[in-house]
Write a protein that holds these residues in place. Structure first.
Motif, PDB file in Angstrom:
ATOM      1  N   TRP A 218       0.740  -1.361  -0.064  1.00 40.38           N
ATOM      2  CA  TRP A 218       0.218  -0.303  -0.175  1.00 40.38           C
ATOM      3  C   TRP A 218       1.002   1.364  -0.123  1.00 40.38           C
ATOM      4  CZ3 TRP A 218      -4.356   2.536  -0.973  1.00 40.38           C
ATOM      5  CH2 TRP A 218      -4.086   3.999  -0.366  1.00 40.38           C
ATOM      6  N   MET A 219       0.431   1.906  -1.017  1.00 41.14           N
ATOM      7  CA  MET A 219       0.963   3.418  -1.259  1.00 41.14           C
ATOM      8  C   MET A 219       0.638   4.337  -1.816  1.00 41.14           C
ATOM      9  SD  MET A 219       4.493   1.979  -3.420  1.00 41.14           S
ATOM     10  CE  MET A 219       4.694   3.606  -4.616  1.00 41.14           C
ATOM     11  N   PRO A 220      -0.253   5.234  -0.231  1.00 37.96           N
ATOM     12  CA  PRO A 220      -1.030   6.188   0.008  1.00 37.96           C
ATOM     13  C   PRO A 220      -0.810   7.489  -0.726  1.00 37.96           C
ATOM     14  CG  PRO A 220       0.215   6.162   1.435  1.00 37.96           C
ATOM     15  CD  PRO A 220       0.687   5.112   1.294  1.00 37.96           C
ATOM     16  N   VAL A 221      -1.026   8.594  -1.798  1.00 41.18           N
ATOM     17  CA  VAL A 221      -0.362   9.129  -2.562  1.00 41.18           C
ATOM     18  C   VAL A 221      -1.193  10.591  -2.804  1.00 41.18           C
ATOM     19  CG1 VAL A 221       0.418   7.635  -4.302  1.00 41.18           C
ATOM     20  CG2 VAL A 221      -1.519   8.537  -4.812  1.00 41.18           C
ATOM     21  N   LYS A 222      -2.426  10.258  -1.590  1.00 41.91           N
ATOM     22  CA  LYS A 222      -3.516  11.795  -2.300  1.00 41.91           C
ATOM     23  C   LYS A 222      -5.380  10.895  -1.520  1.00 41.91           C
ATOM     24  CE  LYS A 222      -5.571  15.402  -3.334  1.00 41.91           C
ATOM     25  NZ  LYS A 222      -7.110  15.261  -2.430  1.00 41.91           N
ATOM     26  N   GLY A 223      -5.099  11.465   0.213  1.00 43.51           N
ATOM     27  CA  GLY A 223      -5.872  10.735   1.084  1.00 43.51           C
ATOM     28  C   GLY A 223      -6.171  10.075   1.163  1.00 43.51           C
ATOM     29  N   GLY A 224      -7.446   8.801   0.435  1.00 44.62           N
ATOM     30  CA  GLY A 224      -6.974   7.662   0.595  1.00 44.62           C
ATOM     31  C   GLY A 224      -6.868   6.788  -0.712  1.00 44.62           C
ATOM     32  N   ILE A 225      -6.676   7.801  -2.037  1.00 43.72           N
ATOM     33  CA  ILE A 225      -6.144   7.111  -2.704  1.00 43.72           C
ATOM     34  C   ILE A 225      -4.691   6.809  -3.089  1.00 43.72           C
ATOM     35  CG2 ILE A 225      -5.487   7.845  -5.200  1.00 43.72           C
ATOM     36  CD1 ILE A 225      -8.145   9.978  -4.984  1.00 43.72           C
ATOM     37  N   GLY A 226      -4.305   5.868  -3.442  1.00 43.30           N
ATOM     38  CA  GLY A 226      -3.116   5.432  -3.411  1.00 43.30           C
ATOM     39  C   GLY A 226      -2.553   4.284  -4.768  1.00 43.30           C
ATOM     40  N   ILE A 227      -1.362   3.190  -4.615  1.00 46.47           N
ATOM     41  CA  ILE A 227      -1.041   2.465  -5.676  1.00 46.47           C
ATOM     42  C   ILE A 227      -0.956   0.984  -4.958  1.00 46.47           C
ATOM     43  CG2 ILE A 227       0.322   1.886  -7.003  1.00 46.47           C
ATOM     44  CD1 ILE A 227       1.575   4.814  -7.029  1.00 46.47           C
ATOM     45  N   HIS A 228      -1.728   0.263  -5.034  1.00 44.16           N
ATOM     46  CA  HIS A 228      -1.579  -1.096  -4.711  1.00 44.16           C
ATOM     47  C   HIS A 228      -1.841  -2.554  -5.335  1.00 44.16           C
ATOM     48  CE1 HIS A 228      -5.433  -1.892  -4.540  1.00 44.16           C
ATOM     49  NE2 HIS A 228      -5.954   0.113  -3.876  1.00 44.16           N
ATOM     50  N   ASP A 229      -1.429  -3.162  -4.965  1.00 42.76           N
ATOM     51  CA  ASP A 229      -1.721  -4.811  -6.039  1.00 42.76           C
ATOM     52  C   ASP A 229      -2.855  -4.853  -5.573  1.00 42.76           C
ATOM     53  OD1 ASP A 229      -1.766  -7.530  -3.001  1.00 42.76           O
ATOM     54  OD2 ASP A 229      -0.375  -5.349  -2.866  1.00 42.76           O
ATOM     55  N   ALA A 230      -3.348  -5.764  -6.168  1.00 46.83           N
ATOM     56  CA  ALA A 230      -4.900  -6.303  -6.511  1.00 46.83           C
ATOM     57  C   ALA A 230      -4.867  -7.494  -7.198  1.00 46.83           C
ATOM     58  CB  ALA A 230      -6.032  -5.326  -7.371  1.00 46.83           C
ATOM     59  N   GLY A 231      -4.902  -8.546  -5.849  1.00 46.84           N
ATOM     60  CA  GLY A 231      -5.230  -9.985  -6.316  1.00 46.84           C
ATOM     61  C   GLY A 231      -6.026 -10.391  -6.802  1.00 46.84           C
ATOM     62  N   TRP A 232      -7.482  -9.914  -6.395  1.00 50.97           N
ATOM     63  CA  TRP A 232      -8.527 -10.222  -6.970  1.00 50.97           C
ATOM     64  C   TRP A 232      -8.618  -9.945  -8.755  1.00 50.97           C
ATOM     65  CZ3 TRP A 232      -7.236  -6.303  -2.872  1.00 50.97           C
ATOM     66  CH2 TRP A 232      -7.957  -4.930  -4.022  1.00 50.97           C
ATOM     67  N   ARG A 233      -8.106  -9.309  -8.917  1.00 49.90           N
ATOM     68  CA  ARG A 233      -8.146  -8.968 -10.777  1.00 49.90           C
ATOM     69  C   ARG A 233      -7.143  -9.508 -11.568  1.00 49.90           C
ATOM     70  NH1 ARG A 233     -10.352  -4.386 -12.204  1.00 49.90           N
ATOM     71  NH2 ARG A 233     -10.919  -2.427 -10.283  1.00 49.90           N
ATOM     72  N   ASP A 234      -8.040 -10.508 -12.747  1.00 46.73           N
ATOM     73  CA  ASP A 234      -7.049 -11.231 -13.264  1.00 46.73           C
ATOM     74  C   ASP A 234      -6.850 -10.547 -14.607  1.00 46.73           C
ATOM     75  OD1 ASP A 234      -8.040 -13.728 -12.027  1.00 46.73           O
ATOM     76  OD2 ASP A 234      -9.974 -13.801 -13.031  1.00 46.73           O
ATOM     77  N   THR A 235      -7.170  -9.673 -14.686  1.00 45.75           N
ATOM     78  CA  THR A 235      -6.645  -8.372 -15.661  1.00 45.75           C
ATOM     79  C   THR A 235      -6.367  -7.205 -15.202  1.00 45.75           C
ATOM     80  OG1 THR A 235      -8.763  -8.011 -16.667  1.00 45.75           O
ATOM     81  CG2 THR A 235      -7.545 -10.391 -17.584  1.00 45.75           C
TER      82      THR A 235
ATOM     83  N   THR B  97      -2.694  -2.579  -9.897  1.00 47.59           N
ATOM     84  CA  THR B  97      -1.626  -2.875 -10.000  1.00 47.59           C
ATOM     85  C   THR B  97      -1.809  -4.747  -9.783  1.00 47.59           C
ATOM     86  OG1 THR B  97      -0.721  -1.021  -9.164  1.00 47.59           O
ATOM     87  CG2 THR B  97       1.287  -2.460 -10.127  1.00 47.59           C
ATOM     88  N   PRO B  98      -0.794  -4.818 -10.852  1.00 47.34           N
ATOM     89  CA  PRO B  98      -0.416  -6.250 -10.851  1.00 47.34           C
ATOM     90  C   PRO B  98       0.569  -6.463  -9.953  1.00 47.34           C
ATOM     91  CG  PRO B  98      -0.734  -5.157 -13.060  1.00 47.34           C
ATOM     92  CD  PRO B  98      -0.690  -4.703 -12.190  1.00 47.34           C
ATOM     93  N   GLY B  99       0.528  -8.025  -9.502  1.00 44.64           N
ATOM     94  CA  GLY B  99       0.940  -8.271  -8.193  1.00 44.64           C
ATOM     95  C   GLY B  99       2.850  -7.985  -7.823  1.00 44.64           C
ATOM     96  N   GLU B 100       3.319  -8.835  -9.313  1.00 42.28           N
ATOM     97  CA  GLU B 100       5.053  -8.789  -9.197  1.00 42.28           C
ATOM     98  C   GLU B 100       5.237  -6.954  -9.729  1.00 42.28           C
ATOM     99  OE1 GLU B 100       5.756 -11.295 -12.386  1.00 42.28           O
ATOM    100  OE2 GLU B 100       4.681 -12.655 -11.740  1.00 42.28           O
TER     101      GLU B 100
END
Length: 465
Positions: free
Chosen positions: A409-426, A443-446
């Motif tokens: 988890w990398m927050p960038v603006k309030g509650g908005i951030g960059i993070h992995d999303a294991g629940w997504r396939d594409t 973002t993809p996990g790798e």
């Protein structure tokens, strides 16, 4: 036998007589002309009279003008034709010929000592010279001693000292110097070097102006330079001169006899710098990975100058007459200073392309597809320039109706951030338009693992459509 001896003797005597006559004849001949092998100023003079050589040298002489160099390096020109200048080599040539020993003419057969260089004796029409000299602009416009003064003058580049008594033309010396230079055949005459200018004594009032000038020059020459990354702002004499308090009576002094500085003007200058170099929430032009120029407004990233601190610094630096390169104090600092505060290490989120890039010192490290905020549900990720303000592992993100576990988890603006999303396939494509995130950058996990390890807190994040 005796007849043979007599005959040989007669022949020898005859030969000696002929040689003697030849020698004496040449000695007499060279008594009125130049000896064999004589060259003067590149002209062959053997067998010629002084008058003949003088005429030839006069024809060869090219002396058209003399250029006078003034103290400001401007020039004035006097034409030789205008002053009736004439050259005459007769006397120098006569002295040269009379110095030759005609009876030793034979020496020139094997010696190369008769190559001579001589200067002419010039003459001018005195009346014409005086008239031409007096018509020269710098002579007509010269100031008389009683009119020469000293004062301080304001210009766009700052105050300057005008001292008309420092280099004053001496008319008589100048005229004499120029005349002598012409008669010597000189083509250039530097009047300052030749002593045609001198300083006049100063009155007490003029001395006081010089003392005041020292204070003015010291203050306006502080040379404080503000450093904003690659950009610099010099507090030049032209700027400082506008901050010196002046009344109708002249420069205003404080109780200690120092020049007063207008605090309102120095404060206004700091505000001007801050308005120019404060980048938080401002407008930026960003060159994307695709190559197009993107206009971005707003965000939390950037530099913010501490205005009160800088106003105090500038006023005190001037009062102390500092000369230095100064980096401002910031309330908030970006990774880079100056107008281009993004620098060469940043995260680029191209939401129109649904792609994210990470550059480190200008080198592309990560190039990955992403999914941003759901546009249909009005959860679009905002376009702005912000920055990574935290990093956390193994966190559960919570919001109205959801709780999502993420590894990075990398927050960038309030509650908005960059993070992995294991629940997504594409990732990528147009997923964000109908099945996007709640506003974060999925973002993809790798890729997320690498970004999390490399990206430092404070790194700018450029987000745009």
């Amino acid at each position: 036998m005796k007849k043979l001896i007599v005959r040989i003797f007669c022949i020898a005597a005859g030969m000696i007589s002929v040689l003697a006559a030849f020698y004496i004849g040449l000695s007499v001949y060279y008594g009125n002309v130049f000896c064999y092998g004589t060259w003067v100023n590149g002209i062959y003079c053997t067998g010629k009279t002084v008058a003949q050589v003088n005429e030839e040298l006069q024809e060869e002489e090219v002396y058209e003008k003399i250029t006078l160099i003034l103290p400001d390096r401007s020039e004035a020109v006097i034409s030789m034709e205008d002053i009736g200048y004439k050259t005459d080599y007769y006397e120098p040539l006569l002295r040269l010929r009379e110095g030759q020993q005609s009876w030793r003419w034979y020496e020139n057969l094997y010696e190369d000592e008769k190559l001579k260089q001589i200067a002419p004796e010039g003459s001018i029409d005195e009346k014409r010279f005086a008239r031409v000299f007096d018509e020269l602009d710098f002579i007509k416009n010269r100031k008389r001693e009683q009119d020469c003064n000293v004062w301080i003058q304001k210009t766009e580049e700052g105050y300057i000292l005008v001292n008309e008594r420092e280099q004053v033309l001496d008319y008589d010396i100048c005229k004499k110097t120029v005349k002598e230079a012409i008669l010597r055949g000189e083509e250039i005459c530097d009047l300052l070097e030749m002593g045609c200018y001198s300083a006049l004594p100063l009155t007490e009032e003029m001395e006081s102006v010089l003392r005041l000038w020292e204070k003015v020059d010291e203050l306006q020459s502080c040379s404080i330079v503000y450093q904003f990354g690659e950009e610099k702002e010099e507090v030049s004499p032209g700027i400082v001169s506008d901050w010196i308090v002046v009344s109708e009576d002249g420069f205003v002094m404080d109780e200690e006899g120092n020049l007063q500085i207008d605090r309102e003007k120095t404060d206004a200058y700091v505000d001007m710098l801050a308005d120019k170099y404060d980048t938080v929430g401002g407008e930026r032009m960003f060159r994307s990975t695709k190559g197009n120029l993107v206009h971005i407004t707003g965000g939390t990233y950037g530099n913010l100058i501490d205005r009160p601190a800088e106003k105090a610094y500038l006023y005190e630096a001037l009062a102390e007459r500092k000369t230095e390169i100064h980096e401002p104090v910031y309330v908030q600092e970006a990774k880079a200073k100056g107008l281009d505060d993004i620098g060469d290490t940043y995260v680029e989120v191209d939401m129109g392309e649904q792609h994210m890039y990470y550059y480190e010192k200008g080198e592309l490290i990560i190039d990955t597809p992403i999914v941003t905020g759901d546009m249909m549900r009005k959860r679009s990720t905002p376009a702005m320039v912000c920055f990574v303000y935290g990093k956390q592992r193994n966190r559960t993100l919570r919001g109205p109706g959801y709780a999502s576990f993420v590894n990075y988890w990398m927050p960038v603006k309030g509650g908005i951030g960059i993070h992995d999303a294991g629940w997504r396939d594409t990732f990528g494509g147009e997923i964000y338009k109908t099945r996007g995130s709640h506003g974060c950058i999925n973002t993809p996990g790798e890729a997320m693992k690498i970004i999390y390890e490399k990206v430092e807190i404070g790194t700018p994040v450029v987000m745009f459509y």
